[in-house]
Scaffold this active site. Structure first.
Site, PDB file in Angstrom:
ATOM      1  CE  LYS A  22     -36.439  65.747  50.508  1.00 45.07           C
ATOM      2  NZ  LYS A  22     -37.783  65.172  50.642  1.00 45.07           N
ATOM      3  CG  ASN A  23     -38.783  67.232  53.834  1.00 45.77           C
ATOM      4  OD1 ASN A  23     -38.725  66.827  52.670  1.00 45.77           O
ATOM      5  ND2 ASN A  23     -38.523  66.462  54.884  1.00 45.77           N
ATOM      6  CB  CYS A 116     -41.442  54.187  50.130  1.00 47.94           C
ATOM      7  SG  CYS A 116     -41.232  54.815  51.769  1.00 47.94           S
ATOM      8  CG  ASP A 307     -36.180  63.086  57.507  1.00 47.02           C
ATOM      9  OD1 ASP A 307     -36.586  61.917  57.430  1.00 47.02           O
ATOM     10  OD2 ASP A 307     -36.777  64.049  56.978  1.00 47.02           O
ATOM     11  NE  ARG A 399     -36.802  61.193  46.663  1.00 45.20           N
ATOM     12  CZ  ARG A 399     -37.207  60.802  47.864  1.00 45.20           C
ATOM     13  NH1 ARG A 399     -36.850  59.637  48.344  1.00 45.20           N
ATOM     14  NH2 ARG A 399     -38.012  61.560  48.584  1.00 45.20           N
TER      15      ARG A 399
HETATM   16  C1  UD1 Z   1     -42.385  63.861  56.292  1.00 43.36           C
HETATM   17  C2  UD1 Z   1     -41.058  64.204  55.645  1.00 43.36           C
HETATM   18  C3  UD1 Z   1     -40.053  63.090  55.876  1.00 43.36           C
HETATM   19  C4  UD1 Z   1     -39.939  62.781  57.369  1.00 43.36           C
HETATM   20  C5  UD1 Z   1     -41.315  62.536  57.980  1.00 43.36           C
HETATM   21  C6  UD1 Z   1     -41.265  62.400  59.490  1.00 43.36           C
HETATM   22  C7  UD1 Z   1     -41.703  65.567  53.741  1.00 43.36           C
HETATM   23  C8  UD1 Z   1     -41.860  65.689  52.276  1.00 43.36           C
HETATM   24  N1  UD1 Z   1     -41.296  64.390  54.221  1.00 43.36           N
HETATM   25  O1  UD1 Z   1     -42.876  62.684  55.674  1.00 43.36           O
HETATM   26  O2  UD1 Z   1     -38.796  63.510  55.361  1.00 43.36           O
HETATM   27  O3  UD1 Z   1     -39.152  61.625  57.545  1.00 43.36           O
HETATM   28  O4  UD1 Z   1     -42.189  63.642  57.688  1.00 43.36           O
HETATM   29  O5  UD1 Z   1     -40.710  63.523  60.066  1.00 43.36           O
HETATM   30  O6  UD1 Z   1     -41.896  66.516  54.478  1.00 43.36           O
HETATM   31  N2  UD1 Z   1     -48.901  58.105  59.022  1.00 43.36           N
HETATM   32  C9  UD1 Z   1     -50.044  57.352  59.011  1.00 43.36           C
HETATM   33  N3  UD1 Z   1     -51.100  57.776  58.246  1.00 43.36           N
HETATM   34  C10 UD1 Z   1     -51.035  58.921  57.496  1.00 43.36           C
HETATM   35  C11 UD1 Z   1     -49.868  59.670  57.516  1.00 43.36           C
HETATM   36  C12 UD1 Z   1     -48.800  59.247  58.288  1.00 43.36           C
HETATM   37  O7  UD1 Z   1     -50.132  56.324  59.675  1.00 43.36           O
HETATM   38  O8  UD1 Z   1     -52.029  59.238  56.823  1.00 43.36           O
HETATM   39  C13 UD1 Z   1     -47.739  57.666  59.833  1.00 43.36           C
HETATM   40  C14 UD1 Z   1     -46.526  57.319  58.989  1.00 43.36           C
HETATM   41  O9  UD1 Z   1     -46.564  55.993  58.510  1.00 43.36           O
HETATM   42  C15 UD1 Z   1     -45.394  57.553  59.966  1.00 43.36           C
HETATM   43  C16 UD1 Z   1     -45.901  58.747  60.788  1.00 43.36           C
HETATM   44  O10 UD1 Z   1     -47.313  58.761  60.623  1.00 43.36           O
HETATM   45  O11 UD1 Z   1     -45.236  56.459  60.818  1.00 43.36           O
HETATM   46  C17 UD1 Z   1     -45.321  60.077  60.386  1.00 43.36           C
HETATM   47  O12 UD1 Z   1     -45.461  60.229  58.987  1.00 43.36           O
HETATM   48  P1  UD1 Z   1     -45.589  61.658  58.279  1.00 43.36           P
HETATM   49  O13 UD1 Z   1     -45.286  62.738  59.247  1.00 43.36           O
HETATM   50  O14 UD1 Z   1     -46.888  61.716  57.557  1.00 43.36           O
HETATM   51  O15 UD1 Z   1     -44.411  61.570  57.223  1.00 43.36           O
HETATM   52  P2  UD1 Z   1     -44.405  62.297  55.830  1.00 43.36           P
HETATM   53  O16 UD1 Z   1     -45.224  63.533  55.919  1.00 43.36           O
HETATM   54  O17 UD1 Z   1     -44.717  61.308  54.759  1.00 43.36           O
END
Ligand code: UD1
Length: 420
Positions: A22-23, A116, A307, A399
């Protein structure tokens, strides 16, 4: 609303075919916005998040034909550039269209994803990086309004934190930018690697693929031709079924899997007493007689994935001794703990750390899924709970897990989908 009814079984046995990730699929579908041609994507999972993103693209004017596990996406007819609240609120990963739409059309609006179940999840790093590339971004009435008065320009971006969708978004924006973009502290997850590999094979040179420093050589607005490709196997789905084997002490074989992507997960399962036979695309788990306690810290790839935290927490309830599980990525990713406690688990939460004392006898009851991976932890616990467990709100599970109850039924689980 659907729910799952499960009953405990002595053991499971058989083979499970792992679906596409999915990701990986989500950024790869968003990437089609950068394409001049219709893009064929194979090995897509049947999960709600994929349908949501395809619906988002269709709403913007793209043509998406999804049949079996294959989709053809034609974005040549895409004219709208606004991702509205009704879609974004159901899937935060909708933010993945921001980079490619902005790069192609010079403007884009995306509803600001809210908080979320697992925490705040800001997108500040995506926006800051786009601003560095020349985007002008305003937040108005709950929307991110982005435009590029002078186009997007390659530059040096240093992410303060490793972000998976943030890296994907900026790679896609940089693909059509003018000049080279270097991303330092880039995510190295296999899903990001595949996005880079497909773009690289389509004529967007990307150096450093799989490392923390990526350099994307932008095409200066020229759309790319993307050949047919197949999505990598879902390492989190695979890890979940390995936990099903470990918790029920059953030999299960996974096919269509990539063992290389599961290093940290296999290492922890080994510490807990399981052994494995692997080939290039299969993994068979040989569970130990007893499950040993474990220490886990979630971190970015290649370390142990957040995850898989919930599933290992469920597994730890059946270990002989005390396990310590620390969640480092998300602030509130322990919602499954209270549901597992209702089933009889002995878990103490202290901030970001869960202490799980095993082995506890779990008993079936009504429980509620709170997020995607929490749902699968409840399914794992239900497999070894006495009596009957009803898992409600499984729209979270839908999902991200393709036909979970059918796959588990196929290896002997007593599990059925019913309507409330
Ligand atoms: C993706 C995955 C999710 C997984 C996560 C961490 C997808 C669709 N989802 O989520 O399943 O759990 O990676 O491996 O691929 N952060 C910030 N600012 C930002 C972006 C992120 O502070 O602009 C922080 C987040 O709050 C979190 C950390 O960085 O603490 C990692 O988040 P991120 O890698 O961005 O997660 P997702 O990409 O949303």
């Amino acid at each position: 609303m659907d729910y799952l009814k499960t009953q405990s079984v002595d053991s499971l046995n058989g083979t499970i075919k792992i679906s596409g990730a999915k990701n990986a699929s989500l950024p790869l579908i968003a990437m089609t916005i950068l394409a001049r041609n219709s893009v064929n994507i194979k090995n897509l999972p049947h999960v709600a998040d994929i349908n949501t993103l395809l619906k988002l693209l269709s709403n913007l004017g793209a043509k998406c034909d999804f049949l079996d596990d294959r989709v053809v996406v034609d974005t040549s007819t895409l004219t709208e550039t606004k991702a509205t609240y009704d879609i974004v609120k159901t899937m935060r990963a909708s933010i993945l269209v921001l980079g490619p739409i902005l790069a192609r059309f010079g403007h884009c609006e995306v509803s600001l994803p809210g908080g979320c179940a697992i925490g705040q999840r800001p997108i500040d790093l995506h926006l800051k990086a786009l601003e560095q590339m020349g985007a002008v971004i305003e937040i108005k009435s709950g929307y991110i309004e982005a435009r590029t008065p002078n186009g997007l320009k390659g530059c040096d971006i240093i992410f303060d934190k490793i972000t998976v969708t943030g890296t994907a978004n900026i790679v896609m924006a940089a693909a059509l930018a003018n000049g080279n973009t270097t991303i330092t502290n880039a995510a190295r997850e296999p899903e990001v690697v595949q996005l880079c590999e497909v773009l690289n094979a389509s004529g967007v040179q990307i150096d450093g693929i799989g490392t923390a420093i990526l350099t994307v050589h932008g095409t200066n607005g020229k759309l790319v031709d993307i050949e047919e490709f197949s999505v990598i196997p879902d390492r989190i789905e695979a890890g979940t079924y390995l936990c099903a084997g470990a918790i029920t002490k059953s030999e299960i074989t996974l096919t269509n899997v990539e063992p290389k992507h599961l290093g940290a997960v296999l290492a922890k399962l080994e510490e807990m007493g399981s052994t494995f036979t692997t080939t290039q695309s299969t993994i068979t788990i040989h569970p130990g007689q007893n499950i040993k306690p474990v220490k886990i810290v979630t971190q970015e790839y290649p370390a142990f994935p957040t995850d898989m935290q919930a599933q290992f927490l469920a597994l730890a309830t059946q270990a002989d001794g005390v396990s310590i599980i620390e969640e480092r990525l998300f602030e509130n990713r322990f919602m499954h703990v209270s549901e597992l406690q209702r089933m009889g688990a002995d878990i103490t939460l202290n901030g970001h750390t869960a202490t799980v004392s095993g082995k506890t006898e779990l008993s079936g009851t009504d429980v509620m899924a709170t997020d995607l991976r929490a749902s699968s932890a409840l399914v794992l616990a239900a497999l070894v709970s006495s009596g009957e467990t009803n898992i409600h709100r499984i729209y979270h599970l839908d999902r991200g897990y393709d036909s979970l109850e059918k796959k588990l039924e196929g290896v002997g689980a007593k599990i059925e989908r019913l309507q409330e």
